[in-house]
Design a protein around this motif. Structure first.
Motif, short mmCIF file in Angstrom:
data_model
loop_
_atom_site.label_atom_id
_atom_site.label_comp_id
_atom_site.label_asym_id
_atom_site.label_seq_id
_atom_site.Cartn_x
_atom_site.Cartn_y
_atom_site.Cartn_z
N ALA A 1 -10.57 -8.30 -6.64
CA ALA A 1 -9.66 -7.53 -6.20
C ALA A 1 -9.83 -6.49 -4.88
CB ALA A 1 -9.68 -6.59 -7.64
N THR A 2 -10.98 -6.40 -4.35
CA THR A 2 -11.17 -5.80 -3.18
C THR A 2 -10.41 -6.16 -2.05
OG1 THR A 2 -13.19 -6.68 -2.62
CG2 THR A 2 -13.35 -4.55 -3.98
N LEU A 3 -10.25 -7.54 -2.13
CA LEU A 3 -9.62 -8.32 -1.02
C LEU A 3 -7.99 -8.15 -1.02
CD1 LEU A 3 -11.31 -11.83 -1.49
CD2 LEU A 3 -11.78 -9.94 0.31
N LEU A 4 -7.52 -7.74 -2.30
CA LEU A 4 -6.31 -7.26 -1.95
C LEU A 4 -5.99 -5.77 -1.86
CD1 LEU A 4 -5.14 -9.08 -5.66
CD2 LEU A 4 -5.01 -10.07 -3.19
N HIS A 5 -6.84 -4.62 -2.34
CA HIS A 5 -6.80 -3.39 -2.10
C HIS A 5 -6.55 -3.00 -0.68
CE1 HIS A 5 -8.76 -2.79 -6.30
NE2 HIS A 5 -7.61 -3.53 -6.31
N GLY A 6 -6.16 -1.70 -0.51
CA GLY A 6 -5.89 -1.04 0.88
C GLY A 6 -4.66 -1.08 1.33
N ALA A 7 -4.55 -1.36 2.87
CA ALA A 7 -3.34 -1.27 3.40
C ALA A 7 -2.39 -2.32 2.75
CB ALA A 7 -3.45 -1.42 4.80
N GLU A 8 -1.01 -1.97 3.16
CA GLU A 8 0.06 -2.96 2.47
C GLU A 8 -0.08 -4.28 3.15
OE1 GLU A 8 3.66 -1.20 2.30
OE2 GLU A 8 4.09 -1.56 4.77
N TRP A 9 0.47 -5.39 2.36
CA TRP A 9 0.75 -6.54 2.82
C TRP A 9 2.12 -6.72 3.20
CZ3 TRP A 9 -3.42 -9.50 3.61
CH2 TRP A 9 -4.70 -9.44 2.98
N GLY B 1 4.05 -24.59 -7.28
CA GLY B 1 3.56 -24.83 -6.09
C GLY B 1 4.23 -24.09 -4.72
N ARG B 2 5.11 -23.28 -5.09
CA ARG B 2 5.66 -22.45 -3.91
C ARG B 2 4.77 -21.34 -3.83
NH1 ARG B 2 11.44 -20.73 -5.97
NH2 ARG B 2 10.52 -20.51 -7.91
N THR B 3 4.97 -20.89 -2.39
CA THR B 3 4.02 -19.65 -2.00
C THR B 3 4.67 -18.56 -1.38
OG1 THR B 3 3.63 -20.78 0.26
CG2 THR B 3 2.16 -21.36 -1.56
N ILE B 4 4.22 -17.29 -1.27
CA ILE B 4 4.48 -16.41 -0.50
C ILE B 4 3.50 -15.98 0.30
CG2 ILE B 4 4.92 -13.54 -0.83
CD1 ILE B 4 5.94 -14.24 -3.66
N SER B 5 3.62 -15.90 1.78
CA SER B 5 2.54 -15.62 2.66
C SER B 5 2.75 -14.02 3.15
CB SER B 5 2.82 -16.27 3.64
OG SER B 5 2.35 -17.82 3.17
N ALA B 6 1.70 -13.32 3.12
CA ALA B 6 2.01 -11.96 3.64
C ALA B 6 0.66 -11.72 4.68
CB ALA B 6 1.93 -10.90 2.59
N ARG B 7 0.87 -10.75 5.48
CA ARG B 7 -0.12 -10.42 6.47
C ARG B 7 -0.23 -8.88 6.55
NH1 ARG B 7 -2.35 -13.69 9.95
NH2 ARG B 7 -0.82 -15.13 9.54
#
Length: 434
Positions: A324-332, A426-432
């Motif tokens: 979960a720490t990989l998801l937390h923090g600044a927004e994607w 199988g579809r994906t959402i990509s965010a950065r």
């Protein structure tokens, strides 16, 4: 991480004549290779930078594996190629005889682009475990070499920031960019902002700092990143689990057939890792937790730490920490839906909170939903949203985005640091992160 990046590059990185032979081809003279080859570790990946700057025809790409965690150790293997007009990304593959590697030590892989015989672009060192199988390190991000003096590097979640001096000025390297800083008044600590960009700041508060890059706050930055306790790591083939608390370190291995309990582990911080040692029933139990992401070999779940465990002459490898720490923090910020991009000038975001809620913008409306992480993957409840009306293209994109969120089953972090949500179909959402 070597905190004198630029100084070390010029003097220690990529000095001609000090490296081993290049490539994996036939021996000199065309003699056939022996049938019995030494056991080798093969490392491959690519190097690239984001800036749209063309390389000259005489540019040379170099990747080195060194016998230390920084840039000053002995070169164990090198890959080198004259680019002859080729541009980034540059693919590489490097091999080294495992007999040259030191068991239990940390080796560093680093790449650079030489222009006129000097390093013009360089990557951060990547820790290499000599006991690991053939490795694909993915995309290594090249950044401009800056002559920073008295530099310090802090870890901000899964990113890092380097602060140093260029002449009499302060400079910050963050997110692949460099910012010249000027001091501004602060009630406490030392606060700086980028020249010409007050939305980029660095605020030092002793061994911690707050960083904002182009208006986007980063996770709190610290000088070291020792894992918080309690800490859990797991691995496969054979299955094992390690638990570390302030009072004890316990290992359950061989699918439950081996159990080791050790009291009062001692933490030994290192450059890019933390090692825990404890005596246990006549054998040493040693766990090394590396500051790099790891992917579970069975579930594909990403974890914040790679982990090795040594005991009784054996070594196990796996992953640890809280995903979960990989998801937390600044927004994607979403940059792609199901491989088709997004509507121009639209904005969709994801903010994962420690309270189990995810929220953000969905193109037109704001939304919120609950999320849950298990050992198998990620699930998100059906989002609730506001009810504003927008252009038909935005409303359709919003409908698709919210529907795909509710179908999420797992997430990954790709080699470039992008978050990828995988739906059941199988579809994906990509965010950065900006």
């Amino acid at each position: 991480m070597n905190t004198r990046l630029a100084i070390a590059i010029a003097s220690a990185l990529l000095l001609g004549g000090c490296a081993t032979s290049v490539g994996t081809g036939a021996p000199p003279g065309g003699a056939p290779e022996r049938d019995e080859r030494p056991q080798v570790l093969t490392i491959k990946g690519t190097m690239a930078y984001r800036e749209r700057i063309a390389l000259p025809p005489d540019a040379v790409a170099v990747v080195e594996l060194r016998a230390s965690s920084g840039t000053g150790g002995r070169v164990l293997a090198e890959w080198r190629a004259v680019l002859k007009g080729r541009q980034v990304p540059v693919a590489f593959e490097l091999s080294v005889d495992r007999a040259k590697l030191t068991g239990g030590a940390r080796h560093a892989l680093r790449g650079a682009i030489l222009v006129g015989g000097r390093a013009a672009w360089a990557t951060e060192p990547v820790a290499i475990d000599p006991s690991a199988p053939p490795a694909d390190v993915g995309l290594l991000r090249l950044v401009r070499v800056q002559p920073l003096a008295f530099a310090s590097t802090l870890q901000c979640g899964d990113r890092s920031v380097t602060i140093g001096h260029v002449g009499n000025a302060m400079r910050m390297e963050a997110g692949g960019e460099s910012f010249d800083l000027r001091p501004v008044r602060s009630a406490s600590g030392a606060r700086y902002e980028a020249v010409g960009d007050p939305s980029t700041t660095f605020w030092s508060k002793g061994d911690r700092a707050s960083v904002v890059v182009r208006g986007q706050p980063w996770p709190e930055c610290v000088t070291g990143r020792a894992p918080g306790l309690p800490f859990r790591a797991t691995g496969n083939e054979p299955g094992w689990r390690l638990d570390i608390t302030e009072q004890a370190m316990s290992l359950l291995a061989d699918d439950g057939r081996t159990r080791i309990e050790a009291p009062t582990p001692v933490a030994e911080p290192g450059e890019g890792f933390t090692r825990f040692r404890a005596p246990a029933a006549g054998v040493g139990l040693v766990a090394t937790i590396f500051d790099r992401r790891c992917t579970d070999s069975m579930t594909g779940m990403p974890y914040p730490n790679a982990v090795t465990v040594a005991f009784g002459g054996r070594a196990l490898s796996g992953c640890g920490g809280d995903p979960a720490t990989l998801l937390h923090g600044a927004e994607w910020v979403v940059e792609d839906l199901r491989g088709g991009g997004i509507v121009d000038r639209s904005r969709m975001t994801l903010n994962f909170g420690a309270d189990g809620r995810v929220a953000g913008g969905a193109s037109c409306n704001r939304y919120t939903a609950a999320y849950s992480l298990t050992g198998e993957g990620l699930t998100i409840s059906k989002p609730a949203s506001t009810m504003m009306a927008c252009a038909p293209s935005l409303m359709e994109q919003e409908r698709l985005f919210l529907a795909m969120l509710a179908q999420a089953r797992r997430f990954t972090i790709d080699a470039t640091g992008a978050l990828v949500l995988h739906a059941a179909d199988g579809r994906t959402i990509s965010a950065r992160r900006p």
